[in-house]
Design a protein around this motif. Structure first.
Motif, PDB file in Angstrom:
ATOM      1  N   LEU A 142      -3.142   6.288   7.086  1.00 18.89           N
ATOM      2  CA  LEU A 142      -2.265   5.194   6.678  1.00 18.89           C
ATOM      3  C   LEU A 142      -2.502   4.827   5.224  1.00 18.89           C
ATOM      4  O   LEU A 142      -3.623   4.477   4.855  1.00 18.89           O
ATOM      5  CB  LEU A 142      -2.517   3.964   7.546  1.00 18.89           C
ATOM      6  CG  LEU A 142      -1.783   2.682   7.104  1.00 18.89           C
ATOM      7  CD1 LEU A 142      -0.289   2.824   7.353  1.00 18.89           C
ATOM      8  CD2 LEU A 142      -2.340   1.463   7.810  1.00 18.89           C
ATOM      9  N   PRO A 143      -1.459   4.883   4.386  1.00 20.08           N
ATOM     10  CA  PRO A 143      -1.574   4.283   3.049  1.00 20.08           C
ATOM     11  C   PRO A 143      -1.573   2.759   3.216  1.00 20.08           C
ATOM     12  O   PRO A 143      -0.533   2.156   3.457  1.00 20.08           O
ATOM     13  CB  PRO A 143      -0.305   4.765   2.330  1.00 20.08           C
ATOM     14  CG  PRO A 143       0.260   5.861   3.186  1.00 20.08           C
ATOM     15  CD  PRO A 143      -0.162   5.534   4.577  1.00 20.08           C
ATOM     16  N   VAL A 144      -2.743   2.153   3.127  1.00 22.88           N
ATOM     17  CA  VAL A 144      -2.853   0.738   3.494  1.00 22.88           C
ATOM     18  C   VAL A 144      -2.047  -0.168   2.579  1.00 22.88           C
ATOM     19  O   VAL A 144      -1.758  -1.322   2.937  1.00 22.88           O
ATOM     20  CB  VAL A 144      -4.329   0.288   3.538  1.00 22.88           C
ATOM     21  CG1 VAL A 144      -5.060   0.992   4.667  1.00 22.88           C
ATOM     22  CG2 VAL A 144      -5.030   0.527   2.214  1.00 22.88           C
ATOM     23  N   ASN A 145      -1.659   0.340   1.408  1.00 25.67           N
ATOM     24  CA  ASN A 145      -0.818  -0.484   0.544  1.00 25.67           C
ATOM     25  C   ASN A 145       0.522  -0.804   1.213  1.00 25.67           C
ATOM     26  O   ASN A 145       1.127  -1.849   0.937  1.00 25.67           O
ATOM     27  CB  ASN A 145      -0.584   0.212  -0.795  1.00 25.67           C
ATOM     28  CG  ASN A 145       0.134   1.538  -0.650  1.00 25.67           C
ATOM     29  OD1 ASN A 145      -0.361   2.438   0.047  1.00 25.67           O
ATOM     30  ND2 ASN A 145       1.274   1.688  -1.304  1.00 25.67           N
ATOM     31  N   LEU A 146       0.990   0.080   2.101  1.00 29.06           N
ATOM     32  CA  LEU A 146       2.248  -0.195   2.800  1.00 29.06           C
ATOM     33  C   LEU A 146       2.111  -1.421   3.706  1.00 29.06           C
ATOM     34  O   LEU A 146       2.999  -2.270   3.756  1.00 29.06           O
ATOM     35  CB  LEU A 146       2.661   1.019   3.636  1.00 29.06           C
ATOM     36  CG  LEU A 146       3.085   2.277   2.875  1.00 29.06           C
ATOM     37  CD1 LEU A 146       3.355   3.417   3.853  1.00 29.06           C
ATOM     38  CD2 LEU A 146       4.328   1.993   2.038  1.00 29.06           C
ATOM     39  N   ALA A 147       0.994  -1.492   4.439  1.00 38.51           N
ATOM     40  CA  ALA A 147       0.767  -2.650   5.291  1.00 38.51           C
ATOM     41  C   ALA A 147       0.640  -3.922   4.465  1.00 38.51           C
ATOM     42  O   ALA A 147       1.085  -4.997   4.876  1.00 38.51           O
ATOM     43  CB  ALA A 147      -0.484  -2.445   6.134  1.00 38.51           C
ATOM     44  N   LEU A 148       0.043  -3.805   3.292  1.00 37.24           N
ATOM     45  CA  LEU A 148      -0.112  -4.977   2.412  1.00 37.24           C
ATOM     46  C   LEU A 148       1.244  -5.449   1.900  1.00 37.24           C
ATOM     47  O   LEU A 148       1.610  -6.627   2.055  1.00 37.24           O
ATOM     48  CB  LEU A 148      -1.031  -4.612   1.247  1.00 37.24           C
ATOM     49  CG  LEU A 148      -1.417  -5.726   0.264  1.00 37.24           C
ATOM     50  CD1 LEU A 148      -2.729  -5.381  -0.430  1.00 37.24           C
ATOM     51  CD2 LEU A 148      -0.348  -5.950  -0.807  1.00 37.24           C
ATOM     52  N   VAL A 149       1.997  -4.532   1.322  1.00 42.20           N
ATOM     53  CA  VAL A 149       3.264  -4.911   0.681  1.00 42.20           C
ATOM     54  C   VAL A 149       4.288  -5.377   1.712  1.00 42.20           C
ATOM     55  O   VAL A 149       5.015  -6.349   1.497  1.00 42.20           O
ATOM     56  CB  VAL A 149       3.816  -3.731  -0.138  1.00 42.20           C
ATOM     57  CG1 VAL A 149       5.222  -4.047  -0.647  1.00 42.20           C
ATOM     58  CG2 VAL A 149       2.893  -3.417  -1.309  1.00 42.20           C
ATOM     59  N   LYS A 150       4.332  -4.694   2.855  1.00 41.28           N
ATOM     60  CA  LYS A 150       5.329  -5.031   3.875  1.00 41.28           C
ATOM     61  C   LYS A 150       4.829  -6.089   4.857  1.00 41.28           C
ATOM     62  O   LYS A 150       5.596  -6.568   5.694  1.00 41.28           O
ATOM     63  CB  LYS A 150       5.736  -3.764   4.629  1.00 41.28           C
ATOM     64  CG  LYS A 150       6.575  -2.793   3.804  1.00 41.28           C
ATOM     65  CD  LYS A 150       6.883  -1.545   4.619  1.00 41.28           C
ATOM     66  CE  LYS A 150       7.947  -0.695   3.924  1.00 41.28           C
ATOM     67  NZ  LYS A 150       9.279  -1.285   4.040  1.00 41.28           N
TER      68      LYS A 150
END
Length: 322
Positions: A244-252
């Motif tokens: 998981l690119p954790v930045n996706l969970a952060l941004v979304k």
């Protein structure tokens, strides 16, 4: 008794259909004469040494079985010989007789034994995932990957009961039609998964994703989540554990949530019992109906597991003692 015996972690064709001593109950144990043993994806991983649990050898695989109580231990109070029941068992289901703890045995009355098996693990997993782990609510959008499999069909049906809009994802036209027949509002394939989810939700994304597949499908869904969404990790039928690119969970601002049904049944037995009571109530009311693809001889366990691991099965498959 006859049973499927795993003598070492090895390819499926090394499983042995052979003889074992009949189990003898003690304390709060019961012996069940098996009418049907449910086959589940993790069983195939377990016998090859690819699952989280690595039991000592030899062992008999099988997480669930249904049949008739044959004998009971001296401390058993709820059950007696002749009762029709189903049980969750970490091991031992692929056999003519199963030894089970009374606390993990449920009366099934005149319910079909294959249906009872499906309700235990397949529907039990999906129910726990959507109710406790996702907190799925009426009006939300649920995306179900692997929607034509046993847990996928269960997730589609339970999602509809909750009142969600269900988008089923399956690999062929035949499987997609099957999901529609079981209540899916929409059915799509994997080729353009992210774009299709976005289009069907008018750009908002999925509130919940039920992922038994992993791999590229996970990657697509990770980019198609709604704000506040829940991406449920159930398994990796694709054979690829995604990163998981954790930045996706952060941004979304969405959550990635693990679902390990076996742990749930051990650590939250009261909630598990409540879930089973609700599922049985839904079954009796005709709100859920397991799809039983086939009933195969116990001796064919290796071939059946191979089909399931290669995503060739739809609905639930059970083994029947000969």
């Amino acid at each position: 008794m006859k049973a499927i015996i795993c003598n070492e972690f090895a390819p499926l064709d090394q499983l042995v259909y052979g003889d074992m001593d009949d189990p003898v109950p003690s304390g709060r144990q019961v012996v069940i004469r098996t009418e049907a043993a449910g086959v589940n994806y993790p069983d195939g991983l377990l016998v090859q040494g690819k699952y989280q649990m690595r039991p000592e050898h030899p062992f008999v695989p099988g997480m669930e079985a249904a049949g008739v109580v044959e004998s009971v231990g001296a401390q058993v109070t709820r059950l007696q010989p002749g009762d029709r029941v189903a049980t969750i068992c970490s091991l031992g289901g692929y056999a003519e007789k199963v030894l089970a703890e009374e606390a993990r045995v449920f009366p099934i009355g005149d319910m079909d034994a294959a249906d009872a098996c499906a309700l235990l693990v397949a529907f039990g997993t999906s129910h726990h995932a959507l109710k406790q782990r996702a907190g799925l609510a009426q009006g939300e959008t649920l995306v179900v990957l692997g929607a034509a499999g046993a847990t996928g069909i269960a997730a589609v049906q339970i999602g509809r009961i909750i009142g969600a809009r269900v988008i089923a994802v399956a690999s062929s036209d035949e499987k997609r039609q099957l999901t529609r027949d079981n209540g899916a509002d929409e059915a799509i394939g994997y080729d353009d998964l992210k774009d299709d989810i976005k289009a069907l939700t008018e750009g908002r994304g999925a509130d919940a994703v039920f992922d038994t597949v992993g791999g590229a499908a996970f990657d697509a869904c990770a980019r198609a989540m709604a704000r506040g969404g829940r991406l449920l990790i159930i398994g990796f039928a694709s054979g690829t554990i995604p990163q998981l690119p954790v930045n996706l969970a952060l941004v979304k601002e969405y959550s990635v949530v693990g679902v390990f049904w076996g742990n749930f049944t051990r650590f939250e037995p009261d909630t598990y019992a409540d879930n089973m009571a609700e599922l049985l109530g839904w079954y009796q009311a005709g709100k859920v109906r397991p799809l039983i693809e086939g009933r195969y001889p116990l001796s064919e366990a290796a071939q059946v597991l191979d089909r399931i691991l290669n995503r060739g099965a739809v609905g639930k498959i059970v083994l029947v003692p000969e």
